[in-house]
Design an enzyme around this catalytic site. Structure first.
Site, PDB file in Angstrom:
ATOM      1  N   ARG A 179       0.836  -1.220   0.000  1.00  0.00           N
ATOM      2  CA  ARG A 179       0.000   0.000   0.000  1.00  0.00           C
ATOM      3  C   ARG A 179       0.867   1.265   0.000  1.00  0.00           C
ATOM      4  O   ARG A 179       0.539   2.262   0.648  1.00  0.00           O
ATOM      5  CB  ARG A 179      -0.950   0.029   1.210  1.00  0.00           C
ATOM      6  CG  ARG A 179      -1.890  -1.130   1.308  1.00  0.00           C
ATOM      7  CD  ARG A 179      -2.923  -1.178   0.203  1.00  0.00           C
ATOM      8  NE  ARG A 179      -3.709  -2.374   0.327  1.00  0.00           N
ATOM      9  CZ  ARG A 179      -3.378  -3.547  -0.233  1.00  0.00           C
ATOM     10  NH1 ARG A 179      -2.285  -3.655  -1.003  1.00  0.00           N
ATOM     11  NH2 ARG A 179      -4.122  -4.609  -0.056  1.00  0.00           N
ATOM     12  N   SER A 229     -10.690  -1.180   3.959  1.00  0.00           N
ATOM     13  CA  SER A 229     -10.004  -1.557   5.201  1.00  0.00           C
ATOM     14  C   SER A 229      -9.627  -0.300   5.958  1.00  0.00           C
ATOM     15  O   SER A 229      -8.981   0.594   5.400  1.00  0.00           O
ATOM     16  CB  SER A 229      -8.725  -2.333   4.890  1.00  0.00           C
ATOM     17  OG  SER A 229      -9.047  -3.514   4.219  1.00  0.00           O
ATOM     18  N   GLU A 299      -5.366   2.927   7.162  1.00  0.00           N
ATOM     19  CA  GLU A 299      -5.186   2.863   5.700  1.00  0.00           C
ATOM     20  C   GLU A 299      -6.022   3.971   5.048  1.00  0.00           C
ATOM     21  O   GLU A 299      -5.619   4.577   4.068  1.00  0.00           O
ATOM     22  CB  GLU A 299      -5.615   1.489   5.172  1.00  0.00           C
ATOM     23  CG  GLU A 299      -5.434   1.360   3.667  1.00  0.00           C
ATOM     24  CD  GLU A 299      -5.503  -0.069   3.164  1.00  0.00           C
ATOM     25  OE1 GLU A 299      -4.947  -0.975   3.826  1.00  0.00           O
ATOM     26  OE2 GLU A 299      -6.115  -0.277   2.112  1.00  0.00           O
TER      27      GLU A 299
HETATM   28  C1  LIG Z   1     -15.757  -1.630  -0.201  1.00  0.00           C
HETATM   29  C2  LIG Z   1     -14.299  -1.316  -0.444  1.00  0.00           C
HETATM   30  C3  LIG Z   1     -13.422  -2.350  -0.720  1.00  0.00           C
HETATM   31  C4  LIG Z   1     -12.061  -2.081  -0.939  1.00  0.00           C
HETATM   32  N1  LIG Z   1     -11.212  -3.119  -1.212  1.00  0.00           N
HETATM   33  C5  LIG Z   1      -9.912  -2.863  -1.422  1.00  0.00           C
HETATM   34  C6  LIG Z   1      -8.997  -3.920  -1.700  1.00  0.00           C
HETATM   35  O1  LIG Z   1      -9.366  -5.094  -1.793  1.00  0.00           O
HETATM   36  N2  LIG Z   1      -7.692  -3.618  -1.882  1.00  0.00           N
HETATM   37  C7  LIG Z   1      -7.243  -2.322  -1.813  1.00  0.00           C
HETATM   38  O2  LIG Z   1      -6.030  -2.102  -2.006  1.00  0.00           O
HETATM   39  N3  LIG Z   1      -8.065  -1.295  -1.550  1.00  0.00           N
HETATM   40  C8  LIG Z   1      -9.377  -1.540  -1.355  1.00  0.00           C
HETATM   41  N4  LIG Z   1     -10.230  -0.492  -1.084  1.00  0.00           N
HETATM   42  C9  LIG Z   1      -9.686   0.876  -0.930  1.00  0.00           C
HETATM   43  C10 LIG Z   1      -9.610   1.699  -2.237  1.00  0.00           C
HETATM   44  O3  LIG Z   1     -10.538   1.244  -3.204  1.00  0.00           O
HETATM   45  C11 LIG Z   1      -8.197   1.678  -2.814  1.00  0.00           C
HETATM   46  O4  LIG Z   1      -7.252   2.217  -1.905  1.00  0.00           O
HETATM   47  C12 LIG Z   1      -8.103   2.473  -4.122  1.00  0.00           C
HETATM   48  O5  LIG Z   1      -6.821   2.292  -4.651  1.00  0.00           O
HETATM   49  C13 LIG Z   1      -8.353   3.962  -3.940  1.00  0.00           C
HETATM   50  O6  LIG Z   1      -8.596   4.516  -5.217  1.00  0.00           O
HETATM   51  P1  LIG Z   1      -9.505   5.812  -5.403  1.00  0.00           P
HETATM   52  O7  LIG Z   1      -9.513   6.159  -6.851  1.00  0.00           O
HETATM   53  O8  LIG Z   1     -10.821   5.632  -4.775  1.00  0.00           O
HETATM   54  O9  LIG Z   1      -8.637   6.873  -4.607  1.00  0.00           O
HETATM   55  P2  LIG Z   1      -9.176   8.074  -3.689  1.00  0.00           P
HETATM   56  O10 LIG Z   1      -9.826   7.516  -2.483  1.00  0.00           O
HETATM   57  O11 LIG Z   1      -9.947   9.038  -4.494  1.00  0.00           O
HETATM   58  O12 LIG Z   1      -7.784   8.727  -3.292  1.00  0.00           O
HETATM   59  C14 LIG Z   1      -6.861   8.021  -2.499  1.00  0.00           C
HETATM   60  C15 LIG Z   1      -5.550   8.805  -2.472  1.00  0.00           C
HETATM   61  O13 LIG Z   1      -5.003   8.817  -3.785  1.00  0.00           O
HETATM   62  C16 LIG Z   1      -4.810  10.155  -4.237  1.00  0.00           C
HETATM   63  N5  LIG Z   1      -5.064  10.136  -5.693  1.00  0.00           N
HETATM   64  C17 LIG Z   1      -6.161   9.643  -6.327  1.00  0.00           C
HETATM   65  N6  LIG Z   1      -5.982   9.764  -7.658  1.00  0.00           N
HETATM   66  C18 LIG Z   1      -4.779  10.345  -7.855  1.00  0.00           C
HETATM   67  C19 LIG Z   1      -4.021  10.743  -9.008  1.00  0.00           C
HETATM   68  N7  LIG Z   1      -4.486  10.568 -10.254  1.00  0.00           N
HETATM   69  N8  LIG Z   1      -2.796  11.305  -8.823  1.00  0.00           N
HETATM   70  C20 LIG Z   1      -2.295  11.494  -7.588  1.00  0.00           C
HETATM   71  N9  LIG Z   1      -2.956  11.157  -6.461  1.00  0.00           N
HETATM   72  C21 LIG Z   1      -4.177  10.585  -6.603  1.00  0.00           C
HETATM   73  C22 LIG Z   1      -5.791  10.999  -3.446  1.00  0.00           C
HETATM   74  O14 LIG Z   1      -5.344  12.347  -3.342  1.00  0.00           O
HETATM   75  C23 LIG Z   1      -5.762  10.278  -2.097  1.00  0.00           C
HETATM   76  O15 LIG Z   1      -4.662  10.715  -1.344  1.00  0.00           O
HETATM   77  C24 LIG Z   1     -11.590  -0.742  -0.878  1.00  0.00           C
HETATM   78  C25 LIG Z   1     -12.494   0.301  -0.623  1.00  0.00           C
HETATM   79  C26 LIG Z   1     -13.833   0.015  -0.416  1.00  0.00           C
HETATM   80  C27 LIG Z   1     -14.787   1.154  -0.158  1.00  0.00           C
END
Ligand SMILES: Cc1cc2nc3c(=O)[nH]c(=O)nc-3n(C[C@H](O)[C@H](O)[C@H](O)COP(=O)(O)OP(=O)(O)OC[C@H]3O[C@@H](n4cnc5c(N)ncnc54)[C@H](O)[C@@H]3O)c2cc1C
Length: 307
Positions: A179, A229, A299
């Site tokens: 992560r 998580s 996380e």
């Molecule tokens: C039900 C559920 C299940 C999940 N299961 C998993 C799993 O199995 N494994 C896992 O790893 N995660 C899981 N997650 C967490 C999440 O989906 C991941 O961490 C995912 O990678 C976050 O992506 P996002 O686009 O939603 O990022 P966001 O939540 O929008 O942003 C997260 C971070 O990334 C930054 N960011 C986003 N896009 C960019 C960009 N283009 N450039 C620079 N910075 C950026 C943001 O500023 C922020 O700091 C889960 C979440 C939920 C709600």
């Protein structure tokens, strides 16, 4: 120049960019909490995003990046001056010569995995149920069921916010770990990434995705809002098991609750605020430390109020 004047100028100079003003972030984050930010900007494509960032940089404003909002939570109050930039409209994907997959930052990981399936490419099955975007996934090195994005990333293109230059770096330069990636230091916007998969059997890929998604539905509280998580996995342990062993399943503060179904998730049972979530994260962390002498690290990312 103050933000109000700047917003008027952005509207005139970049009419294709949608600007949502005083936008409640609870509408854009999967935990469904968070108060208003001054602006949520939605550039329609990469060129518009880069132009807007150059403009903001010239005016001394650093935007906060939003992907799918599935790992981030905004403050209830105190972000009224924040300029948030969403990659949500940037959803291109294509197959490059040689078979690699190219995807822009806003593409949902589920869509990326679906495109891999359409082309009988194996390697992204683990990601088909992760609700984030390519950009957020790269930044977090998202992973599940033994796979991580770093296993299939060839290169990442990003915009350096300090000088407006665009770079493409190989996965080996991204400092990927559990992560973790170099992009967490801030100062850059992930624009796109290239993924290398292997030819596979379409039915087997589909079956694996179906199986993993069923396992998610069986184990995770997908019927309630959450940010995934709540805590990182401490080395040698599972956060959910530690939390459960400490008797914290079902513990709640306001509308935030340690899920009854999976202790690794904190869910929003109704009207949880970001403050409820923050207090519950602290309570869980302190209680696990008291009973197990293991310090859990969140996380989920809590954006700080702007001072
Ligand atoms: C039900 C559920 C299940 C999940 N299961 C998993 C799993 O199995 N494994 C896992 O790893 N995660 C899981 N997650 C967490 C999440 O989906 C991941 O961490 C995912 O990678 C976050 O992506 P996002 O686009 O939603 O990022 P966001 O939540 O929008 O942003 C997260 C971070 O990334 C930054 N960011 C986003 N896009 C960019 C960009 N283009 N450039 C620079 N910075 C950026 C943001 O500023 C922020 O700091 C889960 C979440 C939920 C709600």
């Amino acid at each position: 120049m103050n933000l109000d004047k700047l917003i008027i100028e952005i509207k005139q100079t970049y009419p294709t960019i949608t600007l949502l003003e005083n936008e409640p972030m609870k509408n854009h984050c999967s935990f469904r909490s968070g108060g208003p930010v001054r602006v949520l900007a939605l550039p329609p494509d990469e060129a518009a995003l880069v132009n807007l960032c150059t403009f903001l940089q010239q005016h001394g404003i650093t935007p906060y990046l939003l992907g799918n909002g599935t790992n981030v939570v905004f403050p209830d109050d105190g972000a009224e001056n924040l300029f948030v930039l969403s990659t949500g409209a940037m959803q291109e994907v294509s197959i490059l010569q040689g078979g690699d997959l190219w995807a822009s930052a806003g593409l949902p990981l589920s869509r990326l995995a679906a495109v891999a399936l359409e082309h009988s490419l194996t390697g992204l099955e683990f990601a088909s149920g992760i609700p984030g975007s390519v950009g957020g996934g790269v930044l977090m090195n998202a992973g599940a069921y033994g796979g991580e994005l770093k296993d299939v990333i060839v290169s990442v293109r990003y915009l350096d916010l300090a000088d407006g230059t665009i770079h493409e770096i190989p996965a080996s330069a991204c400092d990927f770990g559990y992560r973790r990636s170099c992009f967490q230091k801030g100062g850059s916007i992930i624009l796109s990434a290239v993924f290398r998969l292997s030819p596979g059997n379409r039915e087997e890929i589909a079956a694996r995705m179906k199986d993993l998604n069923q396992r998610r539905r069986d184990k995770q509280p997908l019927d309630l809002p959450s940010a995934g998580s709540a805590f990182r996995r401490p080395e040698g342990y599972f956060a959910a098991a530690l939390i459960e062993e400490c008797g914290l399943k079902g513990t709640s503060i306001g509308g935030a609750q340690v899920s009854e179904k999976h202790a690794g998730f904190i869910v929003n049972t109704g009207n949880a605020t970001t403050e409820d979530l923050r207090l519950l994260l602290n309570l869980v962390r302190d209680e696990v430390y008291k009973q197990k002498h293991i310090l859990l690290q969140p996380e989920v990312i809590l954006v700080s109020p702007v001072s």
